[in-house]
Design an enzyme around this catalytic site. Sequence first.
Site, PDB file in Angstrom:
ATOM      1  N   HIS A  74       0.824  -1.215   0.000  1.00  0.00           N
ATOM      2  CA  HIS A  74       0.000   0.000   0.000  1.00  0.00           C
ATOM      3  C   HIS A  74       0.854   1.260   0.000  1.00  0.00           C
ATOM      4  O   HIS A  74       0.556   2.218  -0.725  1.00  0.00           O
ATOM      5  CB  HIS A  74      -0.953   0.008   1.194  1.00  0.00           C
ATOM      6  CG  HIS A  74      -1.892  -1.152   1.220  1.00  0.00           C
ATOM      7  ND1 HIS A  74      -2.649  -1.489   2.326  1.00  0.00           N
ATOM      8  CD2 HIS A  74      -2.196  -2.079   0.264  1.00  0.00           C
ATOM      9  CE1 HIS A  74      -3.379  -2.564   2.061  1.00  0.00           C
ATOM     10  NE2 HIS A  74      -3.105  -2.942   0.819  1.00  0.00           N
ATOM     11  N   HIS A 126      -0.779 -10.980  -5.079  1.00  0.00           N
ATOM     12  CA  HIS A 126       0.618 -10.598  -4.881  1.00  0.00           C
ATOM     13  C   HIS A 126       1.590 -11.547  -5.584  1.00  0.00           C
ATOM     14  O   HIS A 126       2.557 -11.112  -6.211  1.00  0.00           O
ATOM     15  CB  HIS A 126       0.942 -10.541  -3.388  1.00  0.00           C
ATOM     16  CG  HIS A 126       0.157  -9.506  -2.653  1.00  0.00           C
ATOM     17  ND1 HIS A 126       0.207  -8.171  -2.978  1.00  0.00           N
ATOM     18  CD2 HIS A 126      -0.713  -9.601  -1.615  1.00  0.00           C
ATOM     19  CE1 HIS A 126      -0.590  -7.493  -2.173  1.00  0.00           C
ATOM     20  NE2 HIS A 126      -1.161  -8.338  -1.336  1.00  0.00           N
TER      21      HIS A 126
END
Length: 301
Positions: A84, A269
């Site tokens: 993030h 991911h």
Amino acid sequence: MSEDSRLQSTIARAFTLHGIGVHSGTPVSLTFHPGAPDSGIVFTQVHPDGSVVTIPAISANVGSTDFCTVLCQGETAAVGTVEHVMAALSGLEIDNVELEIMGSEVPILDGSAAAFIDAIDGAGRTIQNAPRRFLRVLKTVRAERGGSWAELTPHDGRRFEIDIDFDCTLIGRQSWHGDLDAETFRHELARARTFGFMRDVERLWASGHALGSSLENSLVISDDDTVINGDGLRFADEFARHKTVDAIGDLALAGGHLLGCYRSYRGGHRLNGMALQALLSDPTAYAVVGGDEADAIAVLG
């Protein structure tokens, strides 16, 4: 492309954010320091004994992508949930920052990139007298995993086309497609939160994950496919938007700003990392544009 967009940038002043790690559940602080030209994004992890380990935020240092993206340096240092903050820095086109962290994870804050954006905007941005480094995608590279796939293709700019497909009536098939710039990231993507399912909670806790997850930092989906959070969704397609934030953060580990289009279907991911490795492992698939080419290639590891 404006002159400013061709030059590197950093933050104008230091600031600190405090929170907890979404997986560890432990307190953590993260201090942003202005970075020198060509230094890139670097984590400096301060250990309880006062020792400091430096971890450059590049693909070569990715150690795990199971539930978040973890950067490692040897066997003594690891920083988790970097996606993030990396997305925020990439989205706002910040090139050089030292991230001093006391803890094992970047703080989850509200589960989105919004607090990072607000803090960076508050600190201000400084343009540096050094050319920005870009990695231009020259040919398509692809990664596949089960029924999921991701690819990087040539494109004149930064574009993301993210499609997700969950066996959940609330989510189902969602997409976010768009060209990326600072204003798009700030207004369309930054506030989208991480999400999870109540049915997975006990399994995650048993494996030592999601110990800090709560309704304050995660969208939680009940067993009857409804959102438990009292404030509901921030966007009708918040799930696809957050997956786009994750992809931007994971691809920010390229060692330079990617010029190309990233497409994925049912990605995450691990698949983001696989696609980036497919690109970086093929010298004919990309070209370094701007900056010092020799230095750029060395940074890629």
